[in-house]
Design an enzyme around this catalytic site. Structure first.
Site, PDB file in Angstrom:
ATOM      1  N   LYS A 195       0.831  -1.209   0.000  1.00 11.97           N
ATOM      2  CA  LYS A 195       0.000   0.000   0.000  1.00 11.97           C
ATOM      3  C   LYS A 195       0.865   1.259   0.000  1.00 11.97           C
ATOM      4  CE  LYS A 195       0.777   1.049   4.474  1.00 11.97           C
ATOM      5  NZ  LYS A 195       1.119   2.329   5.131  1.00 11.97           N
ATOM      6  N   THR A 252      -3.500   5.586   3.781  1.00 12.13           N
ATOM      7  CA  THR A 252      -2.199   6.057   3.325  1.00 12.13           C
ATOM      8  C   THR A 252      -2.305   6.822   2.006  1.00 12.13           C
ATOM      9  OG1 THR A 252      -1.347   4.029   4.313  1.00 12.13           O
ATOM     10  CG2 THR A 252       0.205   5.360   3.112  1.00 12.13           C
TER      11      THR A 252
END
Length: 342
Positions: A195, A252
């Protein structure tokens, strides 16, 4: 009282120390490489270099000695940057015991070997006259600043050792920090590592002035890429719909506290990577290191298709203009939207 060693006093290691310290019933040794950090915690109860403005409980003791940090520790939490994991565990090995529980909270892959952090730790500690460590991976959507100030947070501990997972769940949980258990270690670790690469790409979109449509598409297709590679590494696809997958990816890619996203923003604005890294003052954006490892892992697993991550590799390591990378992604051959194949 549990004795817990946290190896790594960056923002996330310090945030975990705050969680464990405020819960009560723990004695926490926080190993910090930087003398500046140790002095700041000792004198002002704050890590002013990596997590300023957050009070650190008195039961958290900073140290610069690995032996001191590990002495009598029952749980060892590793939160060092991924590129330092092998070296530090090699130094720690003489002070480790089979009775210890190990928790890896580092979200990255080792560049040269393509190993996940629990694999690196197992390889180092099990070599020679070592032992097979009881180990788990801690991951999920968790900005250190928000964790430290007590914002409600949920993460997961993944381990094949059910007793370890239940122990970490019990010892780390409090009313503001909820810990779930999972036995898909590969999925949880790969979700947390990959990610970061997609988050850099999300930052690039923002730096180029692109809107919400672009970010939504990137997150969705990025999740498809992460899932493809995770499944190729024997992880379960449903893990990617959980906290360590979609949860951490959304955080994120969209949160202003994301270092990886911030790197991408600056790349999109035309700054070069060395210049960006120099301005981070010691903070680490794991996605920069993970990108090449992710490309290598995809090739090693039979050529898993990873178009976003491959374009990020070209931007980060071959100086490809971000606008050209976006164009190349959008003009790929037409596909059917099947998450694990297209």
């Amino acid at each position: 009282m549990s004795r817990i060693a946290i190896i790594g006093a960056g923002a996330w290691g310090t945030g975990l120390a705050v969680v464990l310290g405020r819960r009560g019933g723990h004695q926490v040794q926080l190993w910090a490489y930087e003398k500046e950090v140790r002095d700041s915690i000792s004198e002002r109860r704050s890590n002013e270099l990596f997590l300023p403005g957050q009070s650190i409980p008195n039961c958290v003791s900073p140290t610069g000695g690995l032996q001191e940090a590990l002495e009598e520790a029952q749980i060892v939490v590793s939160v060092m940057p991924s590129q330092h994991c092998r070296q530090l565990f090699d130094q720690m090995r003489p002070h480790l015991r089979p009775s210890m529980l190990f928790v890896s909270a580092t979200k990255g892959l080792e560049e040269e070997t393509l190993l996940r952090m629990t694999e690196v730790i197992t390889e180092v500690t099990a070599s020679g006259d070592g032992f097979s460590p009881r180990i788990g991976a801690l991951s999920g959507p968790s900005f250190a600043k928000e964790v430290a100030r007590g914002d409600p947070t949920a993460i997961t501990i993944a381990s094949q050792d059910a007793d370890l997972a239940e122990t970490v769940q019990r010892e780390f949980s409090d009313p503001r920090f909820r810990v779930y258990t999972n036995d898909d270690v590969a999925g949880v670790e790969l979700g947390g590592a990959l990610k970061n690469v997609i988050a850099i790409a999300a930052g690039v979109c923002d730096g180029l002035g692109l809107g919400h449509n672009s970010i939504a598409a990137l997150i969705t297709r990025g999740l498809a890429e992460i899932t493809r590679l995770a499944v190729a590494c024997n992880a379960r696809p449903e893990t990617m719909a959980g906290l360590a997958g979609l949860g951490d990816l959304v955080l994120t890619c969209t949160g202003g506290l994301s270092r990886n996203r911030s790197v991408g923003v600056e790349l999109g604005r035309g700054r070069k990577l060395p210049q960006i890294i120099a301005g981070m003052h010691g903070a680490v954006a794991e996605g920069v290191f993970t990108t090449q490892a992710a490309v290598g892992l995809a090739r090693a697993r039979g050529g898993v298709e990873m178009p976003i991550i491959e374009q990020m590799d070209a931007i980060l390591h071959r100086d490809k203009p971000p606008a050209d990378a976006i164009r190349d992604l959008m003009t790929r051959s037409a596909k059917s939207e099947i998450a694990l194949r297209s």
